[in-house]
Enzyme design. Structure first.
Site, short mmCIF file in Angstrom:
data_model
loop_
_atom_site.label_atom_id
_atom_site.label_comp_id
_atom_site.label_asym_id
_atom_site.label_seq_id
_atom_site.Cartn_x
_atom_site.Cartn_y
_atom_site.Cartn_z
N ASN A 1 -13.68 -16.19 -3.48
CA ASN A 1 -14.12 -16.02 -4.86
C ASN A 1 -15.63 -15.85 -4.93
O ASN A 1 -16.31 -16.48 -5.75
CB ASN A 1 -13.68 -17.21 -5.73
CG ASN A 1 -13.90 -16.97 -7.22
OD1 ASN A 1 -13.89 -15.82 -7.67
ND2 ASN A 1 -14.13 -18.03 -7.97
N HIS B 1 -16.63 -7.93 -1.99
CA HIS B 1 -16.26 -9.10 -2.79
C HIS B 1 -14.94 -9.62 -2.25
O HIS B 1 -13.93 -8.92 -2.25
CB HIS B 1 -16.13 -8.75 -4.27
CG HIS B 1 -15.84 -9.94 -5.13
ND1 HIS B 1 -16.83 -10.72 -5.69
CD2 HIS B 1 -14.65 -10.51 -5.51
CE1 HIS B 1 -16.29 -11.70 -6.38
NE2 HIS B 1 -14.96 -11.60 -6.29
N CYS B 2 -14.94 -10.87 -1.79
CA CYS B 2 -13.76 -11.44 -1.14
C CYS B 2 -13.03 -12.37 -2.10
O CYS B 2 -13.59 -13.40 -2.51
CB CYS B 2 -14.18 -12.20 0.12
SG CYS B 2 -12.78 -12.92 1.01
N PRO B 3 -11.80 -12.06 -2.48
CA PRO B 3 -11.05 -12.95 -3.40
C PRO B 3 -10.70 -14.28 -2.76
O PRO B 3 -10.50 -15.27 -3.47
CB PRO B 3 -9.80 -12.13 -3.74
CG PRO B 3 -9.64 -11.18 -2.60
CD PRO B 3 -11.02 -10.85 -2.13
#
Length: 390
Positions: A182, A177-179
């Site tokens: 998002n 999950h890449c911030p």
């Protein structure tokens, strides 16, 4: 019988009161979830603001107001806009491509689901899951050898599928999950993520290389003082800083693509029925690249979906013996036949994507190596099998 008696109202509250209490209880959770979703967009907004400022600083402050040569301006503007468009396009696709989820066939049928929820013993629950999983293309297990089941989503997890706590869903071939986008990076947008890293690196490298000479001139006061000085100096520092950070991430993910591993699998090897194996999904360098980018090379550099397969099942290459697979093959084809049949409990046929990925060019080379190996040392019981998932 009690409807006409007024004293029952003291026991059971009226329906509108009950609903309003439920809404009051749910309101804090709903507000908190909305706040979390809003805050999750802060890194994306930050990147968007930096990109917008870099566009203004490069086009207006550098090219239009600082560079004197018209020819140099035109060349810089053309190359800049090409890299800028591809960078924004791939970034947009990475952000707004919804993660792929398991299909309905991985949900428990109603009767089995009720039986699973009523059952308290883990052994019996596993028996229920195994009975349902016999018709599913599954090869991986938990560390304890059990069927992978998501209690949150209430589904049997396909191979390489994991539950994302941030997205609160199971994602096919989840990488991480890449911030900064998002979003979950997985089967549906992994190619877009790789291209996003590629074009962001190209974008930053081009800016840093073309701004360098004017950065030096402003730094040594060879150019007159102007409001463009701050933009040019800061533009070089920002581009160089992003180059360094993106380069390491870009190199790491290229290595993962070549090995056909996700970030999760690189840290924790997928567990097959015969044990953990980090190279279980590796089909060779060219096949691994094609599985992410597709067969047609003309689409490799475009952020359009061309990845092979359906995200639910993947060809496997098991480098150790599968205890559920027959050790002897009566057919004349020998290893060729065993390689595609798989374990006895897998009853569904090979998908079109699996047949395509395990084509003749792959089997012919690997099968000859296996035959030579077996002939050279018949005393050992070790075999190398290439297994296609059902």
């Amino acid at each position: 019988m009690l409807v006409g008696h007024g004293w029952t109202d003291n026991i059971i509250p009226p329906f509108p009161v009950f609903c309003s209490q439920g809404r009051r209880k749910m309101a804090p959770t709903h507000v908190l979830r909305c706040c979390q979703r809003g805050l999750a967009w802060i890194p994306v907004i930050f990147i968007a603001l930096v990109v917008c400022w870099s566009y203004y600083a490069y086009v207006v402050e550098l090219c239009i107001l600082t560079i004197p040569s018209i020819g140099e301006k035109c060349i810089y503007l053309v190359v800049f806009h090409l890299s800028f468009v591809m960078f924004v396009w791939s970034y947009w696709k990475t952000i707004f491509t919804r993660p792929a989820n398991p299909s309905k066939e991985f949900c428990l049928p109603k009767s089995e689901k009720e039986q699973y929820e009523k059952e308290q013993r883990p052994e019996t629950q596993q028996e229920i899951l195994k009975r349902v999983a016999t018709s599913l293309p599954l090869y991986t297990r938990t560390g304890a050898g059990a069927i992978r089941y998501c209690d949150r989503c209430q589904i049997i997890k396909p191979d390489r599928c994991h539950h994302c706590s941030a997205c609160d869903m199971c994602v096919l071939k989840m990488d991480h999950h890449c911030p900064w986008v998002n979003n979950c990076v997985g089967f549906s947008n992994y190619k877009f993520f790789i291209l996003f890293l590629t074009y962001s690196l190209v974008y930053c490298l081009f800016i840093a290389a073309s701004v360098l000479q004017y950065f030096i001139k402003f730094w040594t006061n060879d150019l007159p003082e102007s409001h463009a000085k701050f933009h040019v100096l800061f533009l070089f520092f920002v581009a160089a800083m992003f180059c360094i950070s993106i380069l390491s991430l870009f190199t790491y993910h290229l290595w993962l693509v070549g090995k056909n591993r996700s970030t999760i699998e690189a840290f924790r090897a997928p567990v097959f029925r015969n044990g953990p194996d980090k190279s279980g999904f590796s089909l060779g360098f060219s096949k691994n690249i094609a599985q992410v980018f597709g067969d047609q090379k003309k689409y490799w550099l475009l952020p359009v979906f061309t990845s092979q397969g359906d995200g639910l099942s993947f060809p496997t290459r098991l480098v150790t013996v599968d205890p559920e697979q027959p050790t002897e093959c009566p057919q004349p084809g020998g290893l060729d036949k065993c390689a595609v049949e798989g374990p006895a409990e897998q009853t569904s046929p090979l998908s079109e994507s699996q047949n395509h990925l395990l084509g003749k060019d792959y089997h012919s080379e690997e099968d000859h190596k296996e035959r030579d190996f077996l002939k050279s040392d018949e005393s050992e019981a070790i075999t190398i099998s290439i297994e296609s998932e059902s």
